[in-house]
Design a protein around this motif. Structure first.
Motif, PDB file in Angstrom:
ATOM      1  N   TYR A 178       0.827  -1.204   0.000  1.00  0.00           N
ATOM      2  CA  TYR A 178       0.000   0.000   0.000  1.00  0.00           C
ATOM      3  C   TYR A 178       0.865   1.258   0.000  1.00  0.00           C
ATOM      4  O   TYR A 178       0.584   2.221  -0.708  1.00  0.00           O
TER       5      TYR A 178
ATOM      6  N   ALA B   8       2.443   1.706  -3.469  1.00  0.00           N
ATOM      7  CA  ALA B   8       1.447   2.136  -4.458  1.00  0.00           C
ATOM      8  C   ALA B   8       1.040   3.588  -4.208  1.00  0.00           C
ATOM      9  O   ALA B   8       0.887   4.373  -5.148  1.00  0.00           O
ATOM     10  N   PHE B   9       0.869   3.953  -2.942  1.00  0.00           N
ATOM     11  CA  PHE B   9       0.507   5.330  -2.614  1.00  0.00           C
ATOM     12  C   PHE B   9       1.608   6.297  -3.019  1.00  0.00           C
ATOM     13  O   PHE B   9       1.343   7.373  -3.571  1.00  0.00           O
TER      14      PHE B   9
ATOM     15  N   ILE C  13       1.509   6.821  -6.742  1.00  0.00           N
ATOM     16  CA  ILE C  13       0.435   7.738  -7.114  1.00  0.00           C
ATOM     17  C   ILE C  13       0.865   9.184  -6.865  1.00  0.00           C
ATOM     18  O   ILE C  13       0.624  10.060  -7.706  1.00  0.00           O
TER      19      ILE C  13
ATOM     20  N   ILE D  45       3.306  10.243  -9.639  1.00  0.00           N
ATOM     21  CA  ILE D  45       2.655  10.433 -10.936  1.00  0.00           C
ATOM     22  C   ILE D  45       1.832  11.719 -10.942  1.00  0.00           C
ATOM     23  O   ILE D  45       1.895  12.503 -11.901  1.00  0.00           O
ATOM     24  N   VAL D  46       1.080  11.960  -9.895  1.00  0.00           N
ATOM     25  CA  VAL D  46       0.260  13.175  -9.827  1.00  0.00           C
ATOM     26  C   VAL D  46       1.145  14.416  -9.786  1.00  0.00           C
ATOM     27  O   VAL D  46       0.838  15.431 -10.420  1.00  0.00           O
TER      28      VAL D  46
ATOM     29  N   ILE E 268       5.595   6.998 -16.773  1.00  0.00           N
ATOM     30  CA  ILE E 268       4.435   6.614 -15.965  1.00  0.00           C
ATOM     31  C   ILE E 268       4.037   5.174 -16.254  1.00  0.00           C
ATOM     32  O   ILE E 268       3.804   4.377 -15.338  1.00  0.00           O
TER      33      ILE E 268
ATOM     34  N   ILE F 142       4.105   1.965 -13.610  1.00  0.00           N
ATOM     35  CA  ILE F 142       2.914   1.159 -13.318  1.00  0.00           C
ATOM     36  C   ILE F 142       3.149  -0.296 -13.704  1.00  0.00           C
ATOM     37  O   ILE F 142       2.769  -1.216 -12.974  1.00  0.00           O
TER      38      ILE F 142
END
Length: 89
Positions: free
Chosen positions: A10, A13-14, A17, A20-21, A69, A73
């Protein structure tokens, strides 16, 4: 052991994110700030003047960072695909 691995997944993955943002939204925020300063200095209150450049910069950021990106992923999903059997069994 399983809870620790789940929390690590988690967290990874967080963090992905967030990266990427940041790559996509960061340049748009900078351009928006520059345009806001320009609008405040010239007292121009046109909505499209702030929206269109941010949209263009966001699209350029997606085009430029798109391969990175997708690679990030794909690496995450490959890691999950290969390691989930070891984590649950």
């Amino acid at each position: 052991m399983l809870i620790g691995n789940t929390l690590d997944l988690y967290g990874g993955a967080f963090w992905l994110i967030i990266k990427i943002v940041t790559v996509i939204v960061g340049p748009a925020l900078i351009v928006g700030l520059i345009i806001s300063v320009f609008q405040a200095a010239t007292q121009i209150n046109e909505q499209t003047l702030s929206f269109l450049p941010r949209l263009i910069v966001s699209l350029l950021a997606v085009m430029y960072a798109g391969p990175w990106i997708v690679t990030q992923i794909m690496d995450l999903f490959e890691f999950l695909f290969l390691n989930i059997p070891h984590m649950i069994g």
